[in-house]
Design a protein around this motif. Sequence first.
Motif, PDB file in Angstrom:
ATOM      1  N   THR A 158     -22.757  38.659 128.004  1.00 45.18           N
ATOM      2  CA  THR A 158     -24.009  39.189 128.516  1.00 45.18           C
ATOM      3  C   THR A 158     -23.792  40.613 129.000  1.00 45.18           C
ATOM      4  O   THR A 158     -22.815  40.900 129.716  1.00 45.18           O
ATOM      5  N   TYR A 159     -24.695  41.483 128.612  1.00 49.75           N
ATOM      6  CA  TYR A 159     -24.643  42.886 129.017  1.00 49.75           C
ATOM      7  C   TYR A 159     -25.911  43.227 129.790  1.00 49.75           C
ATOM      8  O   TYR A 159     -26.994  42.729 129.488  1.00 49.75           O
ATOM      9  N   ARG A 160     -25.778  44.099 130.769  1.00 45.58           N
ATOM     10  CA  ARG A 160     -26.938  44.617 131.480  1.00 45.58           C
ATOM     11  C   ARG A 160     -27.078  46.117 131.168  1.00 45.58           C
ATOM     12  O   ARG A 160     -26.078  46.808 130.927  1.00 45.58           O
ATOM     13  N   TRP A 161     -28.316  46.569 131.186  1.00 37.80           N
ATOM     14  CA  TRP A 161     -28.589  47.978 130.904  1.00 37.80           C
ATOM     15  C   TRP A 161     -28.589  48.772 132.213  1.00 37.80           C
ATOM     16  O   TRP A 161     -29.315  48.431 133.141  1.00 37.80           O
ATOM     17  N   GLU A 162     -27.787  49.803 132.284  1.00 36.60           N
ATOM     18  CA  GLU A 162     -27.765  50.702 133.432  1.00 36.60           C
ATOM     19  C   GLU A 162     -28.319  52.059 133.004  1.00 36.60           C
ATOM     20  O   GLU A 162     -27.867  52.633 132.000  1.00 36.60           O
ATOM     21  N   HIS A 163     -29.300  52.558 133.746  1.00 39.04           N
ATOM     22  CA  HIS A 163     -29.853  53.871 133.450  1.00 39.04           C
ATOM     23  C   HIS A 163     -28.841  54.945 133.828  1.00 39.04           C
ATOM     24  O   HIS A 163     -28.372  54.995 134.961  1.00 39.04           O
ATOM     25  N   ARG A 164     -28.516  55.811 132.874  1.00 45.39           N
ATOM     26  CA  ARG A 164     -27.564  56.895 133.108  1.00 45.39           C
ATOM     27  C   ARG A 164     -28.327  58.207 133.295  1.00 45.39           C
ATOM     28  O   ARG A 164     -28.476  59.004 132.365  1.00 45.39           O
ATOM     29  N   ALA A 165     -28.807  58.408 134.503  1.00 46.22           N
ATOM     30  CA  ALA A 165     -29.583  59.609 134.801  1.00 46.22           C
ATOM     31  C   ALA A 165     -28.739  60.867 134.720  1.00 46.22           C
ATOM     32  O   ALA A 165     -29.280  61.982 134.637  1.00 46.22           O
ATOM     33  N   ASP A 166     -27.403  60.711 134.740  1.00 44.17           N
ATOM     34  CA  ASP A 166     -26.513  61.867 134.648  1.00 44.17           C
ATOM     35  C   ASP A 166     -26.361  62.362 133.221  1.00 44.17           C
ATOM     36  O   ASP A 166     -25.769  63.429 132.992  1.00 44.17           O
ATOM     37  N   ASP A 195     -46.076  58.855 130.349  1.00 37.12           N
ATOM     38  CA  ASP A 195     -45.595  60.081 129.717  1.00 37.12           C
ATOM     39  C   ASP A 195     -44.631  59.759 128.593  1.00 37.12           C
ATOM     40  O   ASP A 195     -43.934  58.743 128.626  1.00 37.12           O
ATOM     41  N   GLY A 196     -44.562  60.655 127.613  1.00 37.74           N
ATOM     42  CA  GLY A 196     -43.504  60.561 126.623  1.00 37.74           C
ATOM     43  C   GLY A 196     -42.220  61.097 127.234  1.00 37.74           C
ATOM     44  O   GLY A 196     -42.181  62.232 127.703  1.00 37.74           O
ATOM     45  N   GLN A 197     -41.179  60.282 127.259  1.00 34.09           N
ATOM     46  CA  GLN A 197     -39.921  60.713 127.865  1.00 34.09           C
ATOM     47  C   GLN A 197     -38.735  60.161 127.092  1.00 34.09           C
ATOM     48  O   GLN A 197     -38.875  59.259 126.261  1.00 34.09           O
ATOM     49  N   ILE A 198     -37.557  60.707 127.379  1.00 29.75           N
ATOM     50  CA  ILE A 198     -36.296  60.236 126.812  1.00 29.75           C
ATOM     51  C   ILE A 198     -35.405  59.790 127.962  1.00 29.75           C
ATOM     52  O   ILE A 198     -35.287  60.489 128.971  1.00 29.75           O
ATOM     53  N   ALA A 199     -34.793  58.627 127.835  1.00 34.96           N
ATOM     54  CA  ALA A 199     -33.848  58.140 128.840  1.00 34.96           C
ATOM     55  C   ALA A 199     -32.649  57.538 128.133  1.00 34.96           C
ATOM     56  O   ALA A 199     -32.746  57.044 127.000  1.00 34.96           O
ATOM     57  N   ILE A 200     -31.502  57.571 128.801  1.00 36.20           N
ATOM     58  CA  ILE A 200     -30.257  57.043 128.234  1.00 36.20           C
ATOM     59  C   ILE A 200     -29.770  55.892 129.098  1.00 36.20           C
ATOM     60  O   ILE A 200     -29.725  55.991 130.340  1.00 36.20           O
ATOM     61  N   PHE A 201     -29.378  54.810 128.442  1.00 30.15           N
ATOM     62  CA  PHE A 201     -28.890  53.622 129.130  1.00 30.15           C
ATOM     63  C   PHE A 201     -27.507  53.256 128.587  1.00 30.15           C
ATOM     64  O   PHE A 201     -27.199  53.483 127.413  1.00 30.15           O
ATOM     65  N   GLU A 202     -26.708  52.646 129.446  1.00 31.21           N
ATOM     66  CA  GLU A 202     -25.404  52.133 129.049  1.00 31.21           C
ATOM     67  C   GLU A 202     -25.408  50.619 129.158  1.00 31.21           C
ATOM     68  O   GLU A 202     -25.903  50.055 130.146  1.00 31.21           O
ATOM     69  N   ALA A 203     -24.876  49.950 128.149  1.00 28.76           N
ATOM     70  CA  ALA A 203     -24.732  48.493 128.172  1.00 28.76           C
ATOM     71  C   ALA A 203     -23.421  48.137 128.859  1.00 28.76           C
ATOM     72  O   ALA A 203     -22.338  48.471 128.363  1.00 28.76           O
ATOM     73  N   VAL A 204     -23.510  47.468 130.017  1.00 27.81           N
ATOM     74  CA  VAL A 204     -22.336  47.145 130.825  1.00 27.81           C
ATOM     75  C   VAL A 204     -22.141  45.630 130.838  1.00 27.81           C
ATOM     76  O   VAL A 204     -23.066  44.874 131.158  1.00 27.81           O
ATOM     77  N   GLU A 205     -20.936  45.201 130.483  1.00 29.05           N
ATOM     78  CA  GLU A 205     -20.663  43.755 130.436  1.00 29.05           C
ATOM     79  C   GLU A 205     -20.665  43.167 131.836  1.00 29.05           C
ATOM     80  O   GLU A 205     -20.101  43.744 132.775  1.00 29.05           O
ATOM     81  N   GLU A 206     -21.301  42.002 131.966  1.00 24.80           N
ATOM     82  CA  GLU A 206     -21.340  41.332 133.260  1.00 24.80           C
ATOM     83  C   GLU A 206     -20.101  40.455 133.456  1.00 24.80           C
ATOM     84  O   GLU A 206     -19.529  39.965 132.486  1.00 24.80           O
TER      85      GLU A 206
END
Length: 376
Positions: free
Chosen positions: A40-48, A365-376
């Motif tokens: 199982t992976y969770r999505w973490e928003h990578r605002a950096d 709004d139209g936006q772009i965001a990046i997420f990382e899949a992190v194993e639980e």
Amino acid sequence: MNGMAHEGHDHGDAAETSTESAAAFDPTAPTNKFQANGKTYRWEHRADLGKQSEDMFNAAKGGLHNNADRDLLTGEIVTVVAKHGLVTLDPKLKEWTLVDDQDAVFSGGMNAHGTDCFVLDGESHWAFASTNTQQVFVTKRGKVLATLSQPKGDEFDNPTVNEYFQAGGRFTPCDVVFLPEAKRLVVVIGYAPGDFALSAELVDGQWQWGGPAWGGREGNGGMLNTGHGVQIATEGGREIVEIASRSHGRIFSFTPNGAQIRTPGADKDYFIQLPKGSNPCNLFNVGDNMFLPLLNSLPKTNGSAPVLVLENGKPAGALVPATYDTLNLMQHMHGFCPVEIDGKLFGIVLSWRNGGENANGKPNDGQIAIFEAVEE
């Protein structure tokens, strides 16, 4: 995570998912998790990651009715922001920049509804399907090599498709993909009554319409209902053209010559039927997982559209960007580009702005965001 599934992805043997695990996991709830290979992976928003200039950010707010893809040689992420221009994200996903010396068409308002990066004769090419200008562009780093416009109706192997264009049938390219083995492009035109998949071939160094054409609208002799996204995969060493048919939430598969085949992961039907209410805008594969940005919400995603995740054709999770702090205006998903870096999976998500909803008090709004899949 397994290797990237673009340009020659092999579905391989379907991995088994335990009954206990599947029963304990609600794949359509807004958990921002998904399953892959028994984990199982969770999505973490990578605002950096994914820093944007102020000009790009403001242009994107006006609408991102587009998709992105990864350059297979440089590792860059490529897309076009309407009224801003052709942009790339560096291989470490740090910052977006405008491409130098790009042709004026990219900043002139074209909508890169579909994007595909491919390698031909050892060189990177970027192809774009533009719905608003009704053209397909084949480029080398922003320099247009070929422009494919409205077919005349004498180019294809399919008489029905030729007759459609001879009668002036609408041409609105939604997405484009290059087939490395067949050495041709496939374009889907789901915003047109024809709803066909069309081929373009390289003849004497020039791209031109020709070869197989297939599909057609459901209820009118075909099976598609807004063919919106197209992707290439392989199974058993043969190329598969996968099409996301948006309005009825189905994933179809075809040979490069247009013969329908069973979509890997499908059950009794030849196609994958997505959960009720799913309307996929695009599709990407990573290993046994398929990632599908949906235009609208599902019953359990609290009114915001998710990126639906499948594993071996079955729902395995979801990412709902609007549930994250600072991203609540990302209400409609249009693009998703998966990227593997040093064994980690990242997802670049592009959202679409609905001006009608904004006017009625539901801002987005139209936006772009990046997420990382992190194993639980």
